[in-house]
Design an enzyme around this catalytic site. Structure first.
Site, PDB file in Angstrom:
ATOM      1  N   ARG A 238       0.852  -1.185   0.000  1.00 47.01           N
ATOM      2  CA  ARG A 238       0.000   0.000   0.000  1.00 47.01           C
ATOM      3  C   ARG A 238       0.890   1.238   0.000  1.00 47.01           C
ATOM      4  NH1 ARG A 238      -3.481  -2.892  -1.295  1.00 47.01           N
ATOM      5  NH2 ARG A 238      -5.585  -3.162  -0.465  1.00 47.01           N
ATOM      6  N   GLU A 267      -4.313   7.249  -5.236  1.00 49.77           N
ATOM      7  CA  GLU A 267      -4.500   6.476  -6.468  1.00 49.77           C
ATOM      8  C   GLU A 267      -5.773   6.926  -7.166  1.00 49.77           C
ATOM      9  OE1 GLU A 267      -4.256   2.295  -5.528  1.00 49.77           O
ATOM     10  OE2 GLU A 267      -2.227   2.510  -4.765  1.00 49.77           O
ATOM     11  N   HIS A 286      -1.520  -0.246  -9.732  1.00 52.23           N
ATOM     12  CA  HIS A 286      -2.092  -1.161  -8.724  1.00 52.23           C
ATOM     13  C   HIS A 286      -2.667  -2.428  -9.385  1.00 52.23           C
ATOM     14  CE1 HIS A 286      -3.944  -1.239  -4.414  1.00 52.23           C
ATOM     15  NE2 HIS A 286      -3.685  -2.456  -4.839  1.00 52.23           N
TER      16      HIS A 286
HETATM   17  C1  GLV Z   1      -5.173  -5.400  -3.516  1.00 54.46           C
HETATM   18  O1  GLV Z   1      -4.388  -4.500  -3.343  1.00 54.46           O
HETATM   19  C2  GLV Z   1      -5.754  -6.146  -2.451  1.00 54.46           C
HETATM   20  O2  GLV Z   1      -5.626  -5.745  -1.276  1.00 54.46           O
HETATM   21  O3  GLV Z   1      -6.385  -7.175  -2.735  1.00 54.46           O
END
Ligand code: GLV
Ligand code: GLV
Length: 334
Positions: A238, A267, A286
């Protein structure tokens, strides 16, 4: 009466149809636009179950508008977008999708590590923009991956899956974690170190912790200063775990060599963000778990969790299982 469910993004029909069989559903029909907050506030007042993504902020203020809500099913393993304590206070179950995305996310993490170390994106751009004049001894030279030291911060499922991949590249494996994992140490040849040793000795540092108040800005100026000059930082966990201003400075000044980032504080990352001006950063939108198979598995698992909770069963992946106990004692009292 069928339970009412709101789905915050257009999902594949094979998943929606399973939910529609047993629930009355409403869905935000867009694929690439998140549901506006005011729409969510309006919808949540009426529903028993919420199916949401990591792009939605499910905080106390929102949950206070949801008198009937029993479950929030997040289609992600991370759940930092949800104020879990507020859900628990209101007896609302929160669920996530661990396990199914472990290997896919480890694949992407290793791909990003390799792309960053060997300057893959930069080299491809170099060729396409007509800069390739000749083979040259030190042109676009990067860092070796084989035989290097990998430091894994946060040895959960994905961290372990990354270690397995790294073993195939004869890497020395260090890790730091809240608790030691002797079993993983034996199986994978991992060495436990304190954070400082890991940062000092690793050629590659991979951030693999959940994002919590404790891991907020875990990597900042002081930590980057401990790292090797040829070190590569990889973050597929993250954004908020790494301080982006400090990372920018470190990359610009050559405190570390490069970074590969799949996640950001904000994001989408704004296109005028200083990090995007640096050649030694590889950035991805991401996509850690983004394989066709895995995203379908996650979508189905989030549906399973939702439907199990709404039918009074224990869902496969509760984040706050204490709510189940509360509800049971409530049922016994009645
Ligand atoms: C993606 O970042 C998730 O947490 O599944
Ligand atoms: C490189 O292409 C080599 O042959 O050394």
């Amino acid at each position: 009466m069928k339970p009412k469910v709101y789905i915050t993004r257009k999902l594949p029909e094979e998943v929606v149809s399973r939910i529609r069989e047993v629930c009355e559903i409403r869905m935000w029909e867009e694929e690439e636009v998140p549901v506006p907050r005011f729409v969510l506030e309006n919808e949540i007042a009426k529903i028993d179950g919420l199916y949401c993504l990591l792009t939605e902020t499910i905080d106390r203020t929102l949950l206070e508008k949801a008198p009937k809500l029993k479950v929030v099913s997040n289609m992600a393993v991370g759940y930092n977008n949800i104020e879990v304590s507020a859900a628990t206070d209101r007896g609302i179950l929160v669920t996530n999708t661990p396990g199914v995305l472990t290997e896919t996310t480890a694949d992407l993490t290793f791909a990003l590590l390799m792309a960053t170390a060997r300057r893959i994106v930069e080299s491809s751009g170099f060729l396409r923009s007509g800069q390739w004049k000749t083979w040259s001894p030190m042109l676009l030279t990067g860092q070796d991956i084989h035989g290097a030291t990998l430091g894994i911060i946060g040895l959960g499922r994905i961290g372990e899956a990354l270690a397995r991949r790294a073993k195939g590249f004869d890497m020395r494996l260090l890790y730091h974690n809240r608790s030691r994992k002797p079993d993983a140490e034996n199986r994978l040849g991992l060495e436990y170190t304190d954070m400082e040793t890991l940062l000092r000795e690793s050629d590659f540092v991979c951030v693999m912790t959940p994002y919590t108040p404790e891991t907020h800005n875990l990597i900042g100026k002081a930590q980057l200063a401990l790292m090797k000059k040829n070190a590569v930082l990889i973050n597929t966990a993250r954004g908020g775990i790494v301080n982006e201003d400090d990372l920018y400075e470190a990359l610009k000044k050559g405190t570390i060599w490069a970074a590969g980032l799949d996640v950001f504080e904000q994001e989408p990352i704004p296109l005028n963000h200083p990090l995007l001006t640096l050649p030694n950063v590889v950035t991805l939108p991401h996509i850690g778990s983004a394989s066709v198979k895995t995203r379908l598995k996650m979508a189905h698992l989030a549906a399973d969790n939702l439907l199990q909770a709404l039918s009074g069963q224990r869902p496969a992946h509760p984040v706050n299982p204490e709510v189940l106990k509360q509800n049971r004692s409530l049922a016994l009292r009645q």
